[in-house]
Design a protein around this motif. Sequence first.
Motif, PDB file in Angstrom:
ATOM      1  N   LEU A 168      46.757 -98.945  65.317  1.00 34.98           N
ATOM      2  CA  LEU A 168      47.752 -99.482  66.235  1.00 34.98           C
ATOM      3  C   LEU A 168      49.139 -98.998  65.844  1.00 34.98           C
ATOM      4  CD1 LEU A 168      46.395-103.141  66.338  1.00 34.98           C
ATOM      5  CD2 LEU A 168      46.199-101.449  68.167  1.00 34.98           C
ATOM      6  N   PRO A 169      50.036 -98.857  66.811  1.00 34.68           N
ATOM      7  CA  PRO A 169      51.401 -98.409  66.493  1.00 34.68           C
ATOM      8  C   PRO A 169      52.118 -99.426  65.613  1.00 34.68           C
ATOM      9  CG  PRO A 169      51.243 -99.148  68.772  1.00 34.68           C
ATOM     10  CD  PRO A 169      49.846 -99.093  68.258  1.00 34.68           C
ATOM     11  N   ALA A 170      53.117 -98.961  64.870  1.00 35.18           N
ATOM     12  CA  ALA A 170      53.817 -99.795  63.894  1.00 35.18           C
ATOM     13  C   ALA A 170      54.858-100.689  64.556  1.00 35.18           C
ATOM     14  CB  ALA A 170      54.461 -98.910  62.837  1.00 35.18           C
ATOM     15  N   VAL A 171      54.390-101.518  65.488  1.00 36.01           N
ATOM     16  CA  VAL A 171      55.268-102.440  66.206  1.00 36.01           C
ATOM     17  C   VAL A 171      55.013-103.860  65.688  1.00 36.01           C
ATOM     18  CG1 VAL A 171      55.895-103.402  68.446  1.00 36.01           C
ATOM     19  CG2 VAL A 171      55.257-100.988  68.248  1.00 36.01           C
ATOM     20  N   ILE A 172      56.069-104.560  65.321  1.00 33.86           N
ATOM     21  CA  ILE A 172      55.922-105.926  64.821  1.00 33.86           C
ATOM     22  C   ILE A 172      55.804-106.878  66.005  1.00 33.86           C
ATOM     23  CG2 ILE A 172      57.031-107.792  63.529  1.00 33.86           C
ATOM     24  CD1 ILE A 172      58.484-105.630  61.907  1.00 33.86           C
ATOM     25  N   ASP A 173      54.666-107.562  66.103  1.00 38.47           N
ATOM     26  CA  ASP A 173      54.490-108.547  67.169  1.00 38.47           C
ATOM     27  C   ASP A 173      54.879-109.948  66.719  1.00 38.47           C
ATOM     28  OD1 ASP A 173      53.594-106.756  69.071  1.00 38.47           O
ATOM     29  OD2 ASP A 173      51.516-106.899  68.431  1.00 38.47           O
ATOM     30  N   GLN A 180      59.971 -93.360  53.559  1.00 32.30           N
ATOM     31  CA  GLN A 180      58.726 -92.672  53.890  1.00 32.30           C
ATOM     32  C   GLN A 180      58.333 -93.014  55.323  1.00 32.30           C
ATOM     33  OE1 GLN A 180      55.737 -92.809  50.887  1.00 32.30           O
ATOM     34  NE2 GLN A 180      54.088 -92.106  52.223  1.00 32.30           N
ATOM     35  N   PRO A 181      58.190 -92.011  56.196  1.00 34.49           N
ATOM     36  CA  PRO A 181      57.912 -92.273  57.616  1.00 34.49           C
ATOM     37  C   PRO A 181      56.633 -93.088  57.828  1.00 34.49           C
ATOM     38  CG  PRO A 181      58.515 -89.980  57.269  1.00 34.49           C
ATOM     39  CD  PRO A 181      58.324 -90.572  55.900  1.00 34.49           C
ATOM     40  N   VAL A 182      56.712 -93.972  58.812  1.00 32.88           N
ATOM     41  CA  VAL A 182      55.571 -94.811  59.202  1.00 32.88           C
ATOM     42  C   VAL A 182      55.334 -94.618  60.689  1.00 32.88           C
ATOM     43  CG1 VAL A 182      54.785 -97.183  59.541  1.00 32.88           C
ATOM     44  CG2 VAL A 182      55.909 -96.543  57.398  1.00 32.88           C
ATOM     45  N   GLN A 183      54.080 -94.376  61.056  1.00 34.52           N
ATOM     46  CA  GLN A 183      53.734 -94.246  62.471  1.00 34.52           C
ATOM     47  C   GLN A 183      52.782 -95.350  62.925  1.00 34.52           C
ATOM     48  OE1 GLN A 183      51.943 -90.489  63.524  1.00 34.52           O
ATOM     49  NE2 GLN A 183      51.966 -90.946  65.740  1.00 34.52           N
ATOM     50  N   TRP A 184      51.906 -95.802  61.991  1.00 35.00           N
ATOM     51  CA  TRP A 184      50.861 -96.765  62.341  1.00 35.00           C
ATOM     52  C   TRP A 184      51.017 -98.043  61.532  1.00 35.00           C
ATOM     53  CZ3 TRP A 184      49.022 -94.979  66.632  1.00 35.00           C
ATOM     54  CH2 TRP A 184      48.928 -93.603  66.822  1.00 35.00           C
ATOM     55  N   PHE A 185      50.592 -99.152  62.139  1.00 35.80           N
ATOM     56  CA  PHE A 185      50.827-100.465  61.536  1.00 35.80           C
ATOM     57  C   PHE A 185      50.143-100.616  60.177  1.00 35.80           C
ATOM     58  CE2 PHE A 185      50.426-105.022  60.950  1.00 35.80           C
ATOM     59  CZ  PHE A 185      51.689-105.467  61.315  1.00 35.80           C
ATOM     60  N   HIS A 186      48.908-100.107  60.037  1.00 31.66           N
ATOM     61  CA  HIS A 186      48.187-100.283  58.762  1.00 31.66           C
ATOM     62  C   HIS A 186      48.882 -99.572  57.607  1.00 31.66           C
ATOM     63  CE1 HIS A 186      46.577 -96.341  60.004  1.00 31.66           C
ATOM     64  NE2 HIS A 186      46.349 -96.137  58.722  1.00 31.66           N
ATOM     65  N   GLU A 187      49.720 -98.583  57.932  1.00 32.65           N
ATOM     66  CA  GLU A 187      50.437 -97.865  56.876  1.00 32.65           C
ATOM     67  C   GLU A 187      51.490 -98.750  56.201  1.00 32.65           C
ATOM     68  OE1 GLU A 187      50.179 -93.362  58.803  1.00 32.65           O
ATOM     69  OE2 GLU A 187      51.930 -94.636  59.203  1.00 32.65           O
ATOM     70  N   GLY A 247      42.324 -91.518  62.984  1.00 35.45           N
ATOM     71  CA  GLY A 247      42.572 -90.890  64.282  1.00 35.45           C
ATOM     72  C   GLY A 247      41.304 -90.552  65.042  1.00 35.45           C
ATOM     73  N   ASP A 248      40.146 -90.573  64.363  1.00 34.60           N
ATOM     74  CA  ASP A 248      38.883 -90.334  65.066  1.00 34.60           C
ATOM     75  C   ASP A 248      38.684 -91.389  66.146  1.00 34.60           C
ATOM     76  OD1 ASP A 248      38.256 -88.181  63.503  1.00 34.60           O
ATOM     77  OD2 ASP A 248      36.772 -89.209  62.261  1.00 34.60           O
ATOM     78  N   ILE A 249      38.132 -90.978  67.270  1.00 36.41           N
ATOM     79  CA  ILE A 249      37.761 -91.906  68.334  1.00 36.41           C
ATOM     80  C   ILE A 249      36.246 -92.037  68.311  1.00 36.41           C
ATOM     81  CG2 ILE A 249      37.763 -92.329  70.820  1.00 36.41           C
ATOM     82  CD1 ILE A 249      40.366 -90.748  70.991  1.00 36.41           C
ATOM     83  N   LEU A 250      35.754 -93.206  67.899  1.00 34.77           N
ATOM     84  CA  LEU A 250      34.313 -93.421  67.789  1.00 34.77           C
ATOM     85  C   LEU A 250      33.700 -93.527  69.186  1.00 34.77           C
ATOM     86  CD1 LEU A 250      34.106 -96.014  64.856  1.00 34.77           C
ATOM     87  CD2 LEU A 250      34.364 -93.537  64.770  1.00 34.77           C
ATOM     88  N   MET A 251      32.595 -92.834  69.394  1.00 34.66           N
ATOM     89  CA  MET A 251      31.975 -92.784  70.718  1.00 34.66           C
ATOM     90  C   MET A 251      30.581 -93.406  70.744  1.00 34.66           C
ATOM     91  SD  MET A 251      34.330 -91.551  72.547  1.00 34.66           S
ATOM     92  CE  MET A 251      33.385 -91.399  74.051  1.00 34.66           C
TER      93      MET A 251
END
Length: 449
Positions: A221-226, A256-263, A159-163
């Motif tokens: 990225l969000p857990a959306v299948i492209d 188990q809940p999933v929010q992000w694709f890498h999960e 969740g960190d945003i690299l600057m």
Amino acid sequence: METTAILVKAGQLLLSLSILVVLHELGHFIPAKLFKTKVEKFYLFFDPWFSLFKFKKGDTEYGIGWLPLGGYVKISGMIDESMDKEQMNRPPEPWEFRSKPAWQRLIIMIGGVTVNLILGFLIYTLILWHWGEKLLPVANVKYGIYTDSVGYKIGLKDGDILMSVDNKPQEDFRDITKGVILDEAKTIQVIRDGKQVDVHIQEGFVGGTIKKKGPIAAVRLPAVIDTVLAEIKKVETPAYKAGLRAGDTVLAINGQPVQWFHEISKLVVKDTGKTISVTVKRGADTLTKSATIPSAGYLGVNISPDRHLEYVTKHYTFGQAIPAGFTTAIETLVDYVKQLRLIFVSKEVKASESLGGFMSIGNLFPSEWDWQSFWTLTALLSIILAFMNILPIPALDGGHVLFLIYEIITGRKPSEKFMEYAQIVGMVLLFGLLLYANGLDIWRWLTGK
């Protein structure tokens, strides 16, 4: 890796090296001819005992050897890899290399390196002119990053945003890893919970990053299948069999809940050989599908970052691409020198983890033929070939250049016996390094490391 992918990679590597070798040797051939020096052979690849193809035109035999480790031009009256002592024992002829003034011999010897540098610059120029430069601005990585144990160790968090790196803003998100490793940065600035935080890079982080051969962090990225892959290794994927579709949003794996694709991958790999439940949202409906995960631990779905993040493509006119191509070539050269420096001076970087042979180079190419990637890697290899060849090692162009500069400064020419011994030492060193680098590739392939 599938046979087709291996052949595509090998084909791109072979074509790239062929272009680079032929043009490099042409860089020696042309000035040799201009200075009326006899060139006996011009070969792509080496031809010990026999050649695959050859013909003679004028004084020169042109051919293709069977050993794809480079190429050569055999210039009369020059101590080179042919080690033609019989010719060197005869009185020098006016058309021989050794009879020419030192400044002409110097131009002949630096011709190959010069061509490779110019070629790298030209390819980068044409790439920027034709395709432009695709960037992912740091500010556009809106979902932040996810990392692994190496990143967690220094304090990075999902969740960190690299600057920035050492408080130096990075234009492209993909430059952050390069900045950390090559510039040996001390801190990374991130936005966390709306506040800027300094993450201090600890000893061992650079070595760990190089060892795992990946970035310090990847875009979240969000857990959306492209894409639902139909086959992997000619076997229908679990996702395809389960009836998952492009556009589905994964809500849970085995409850188990999933929010992000890498999960998804992290959860799926825990249940290899088992049947799992995949809960997805499709339009207004919530569906639960069953998928049996193979031993390789994959579901068979992909996500395209382009659909979820805003990339920027810089377009160049031909006039603008020329200075930009020159800058890219110089930056590529500087970055490569920094990489070599790390191998020799950094305690964290081991040569056995950083060096590689033809398999490592081949794996840089994509498994599907892509001309933009092909020419980008060819430009990179051209710059690397130029730098490696100018190193002051006997048997390389740089070794000959070193002795010629000594001759020009002192007015004394090294003896032919000394040049013979230097050539032998250089060839032993080079072949030893070649065997070591390719041996590492074979070891990694056998051990899976």
